[in-house]
Design an enzyme around this catalytic site. Structure first.
Site, PDB file in Angstrom:
ATOM      1  N   CYS A 114      -2.124   1.648   0.636  1.00 52.31           N
ATOM      2  CA  CYS A 114      -1.192   2.673   1.121  1.00 52.31           C
ATOM      3  C   CYS A 114      -0.010   1.960   1.784  1.00 52.31           C
ATOM      4  O   CYS A 114       0.454   2.336   2.853  1.00 52.31           O
ATOM      5  CB  CYS A 114      -1.861   3.666   2.060  1.00 52.31           C
ATOM      6  SG  CYS A 114      -2.704   2.924   3.460  1.00 52.31           S
ATOM      7  N   GLY A 123     -13.147   9.059   1.676  1.00 52.50           N
ATOM      8  CA  GLY A 123     -12.271  10.044   1.041  1.00 52.50           C
ATOM      9  C   GLY A 123     -12.200   9.877  -0.466  1.00 52.50           C
ATOM     10  O   GLY A 123     -12.336  10.836  -1.230  1.00 52.50           O
TER      11      GLY A 123
END
Length: 404
Positions: free
Chosen positions: A354, A237
């Protein structure tokens, strides 16, 4: 709301696989949605949303239903009945559903809603950890936000199109998307839709990527023509975003220990028209040692607890064990020390996760700066993103520069 037996049974099948067989919620939902080709968008939406909500609030529903893991099929029906009553749905007269004491369920819900670990359905140890790390107020706000379903956010692939052209292309396919202030490439869907079947997706005009995640590649201060290394690329990503920021100029080396993920990255890169990506599987230390001192920019998107992305992966809070935190902190410690050596003098590096826990984030960076490997680095800036403040996933990113 009229309940269809086959849809409710599909939810029960999904919960059994997630709670009892320890399978991943996203994979299970994909699998279960293929059970019946006749299901329309509304049917599929009911199955996916109900399953995710019940995974999110497993602890609360189990407590109210007075059932304990491992859950029998009748236990799962009891939990589902609790969900339905709390949603104000009239229970059907099916033999799987025992007479359900509505008043007692609502009373128990009111009582448990006063206690954070039940209200937000979180294991004790994560609740203690979060409160200690972030303080009572922020942790309480964060948990509430992390229990809300995530919106669908797209990242415009600027190698193929512009944000405005993408908006128009999606509108032609009856999908309304709006720009988000402060996020240059992001569009937010006004209503949920399966964007993967659109022509715009097939043409490589966008990727689905949370708004917070889109800030990471930009944080690296990229210029076209540089040599950039994405050390924990996964399915890519952020590599795809880096390629777009590099305008396909220069060299982007995307590495990972999982070859299967890099295969997926190659496939996505073709659709995106990202030609400057070279994938390398880390099957020995030689792979990254060869690159020492050679890169203008290095991204370390480190493996982490993922506590910032519970909106997307609500089952991870039930799968995670206390010992995993200690293990992942040790892994991050080693990764930042090994991969930082790839940065050349005058080059820059971003360490990102994250997670919202300081021990995975700012503490790791401070520890690195005091180490032998980090002594030539300076912290330029860092950014802590909380879902309760931004509305998007929880993230951390730190930009460091190596002295010349």
């Amino acid at each position: 709301m009229k309940l269809h037996r086959n849809l409710v049974f599909a939810v029960i099948d999904a919960l059994n696989l997630i709670f009892n067989e320890n399978e991943y919620a996203d994979k299970v939902v994909q699998k279960v949605l293929k059970f019946d080709k006749r299901w329309g968008a509304r049917d599929r939406g009911f199955i996916a949303e109900t399953t995710y909500e019940m995974v999110r609030y497993k602890r609360l529903y189990a407590e109210i239903a007075e059932v304990k893991a491992p859950f029998s099929r009748s236990d799962l029906f009891r939990m589902w009945a609790v969900w339905a009553i709390l949603k104000g749905i009239k229970l059907p007269d099916w033999k799987q559903i025992e007479p359900t004491p509505e008043r007692r369920i609502k009373g128990k819900f009111d009582e448990l809603s006063q206690i954070r670990k039940f209200r937000e359905a979180i294991p004790d140890w994560i609740d203690d950890l979060g409160e200690k790390a972030l303080g009572d107020k922020l942790w309480t706000e964060e948990l509430a936000k992390l229990n809300e379903p995530a919106e669908v956010i797209l990242r415009t692939n600027t190698l193929r199109t512009t944000k405005e052209e993408l908006r128009k292309a999606l509108l032609d396919e009856n999908i309304v998307a709006e720009p988000i202030k402060g996020y240059p490439s992001a569009l937010k869907l006004v209503e949920r839709a399966n964007v993967f079947v659109t022509q715009a997706f097939k043409n490589g005009m966008f990727e689905v990527q949370d708004a917070s995640s889109q800030l990471v590649a930009e944080f690296l201060d990229i210029e076209p023509g540089q040599r950039v290394v994405d050390t924990c690329a996964g399915a890519g990503g952020k590599s795809l975003h880096l390629a777009a920021l590099m305008e396909n100029k220069g060299q982007l080396i995307s590495m990972d220990i999982y070859g299967s993920k890099l295969k997926e990255l190659k496939r996505r890169a073709r659709r995106n028209g990202a030609h400057n990506i070279e994938v390398r599987e880390i099957d020995s230390t030689k792979v990254y040692k060869k690159l020492y001192g050679s890169a203008d920019r290095v991204l370390i998107d480190a493996p982490c607890t993922g506590l910032g992305v519970l909106r997307r992966n609500p089952d991870s809070k039930w799968k995670m064990q206390p010992e995993f935190l200690a293990k992942i902190i040790k892994t991050q410690h080693e990764i930042i020390r090994n991969y930082s050596k790839i940065v050349k003098p005058g080059g820059k590096m971003v360490y990102a996760t994250c997670s919202i826990l300081p021990e995975e984030n700012s503490h790791q960076v401070q520890s690195f700066l005091k180490s032998e490997e980090g002594k030539d680095f300076t912290l330029i800036k860092d950014k802590k993103i909380y879902a309760s403040k931004s509305g998007y996933d929880g993230f951390y990113m730190a930009l460091l520069e190596k002295k010349i």
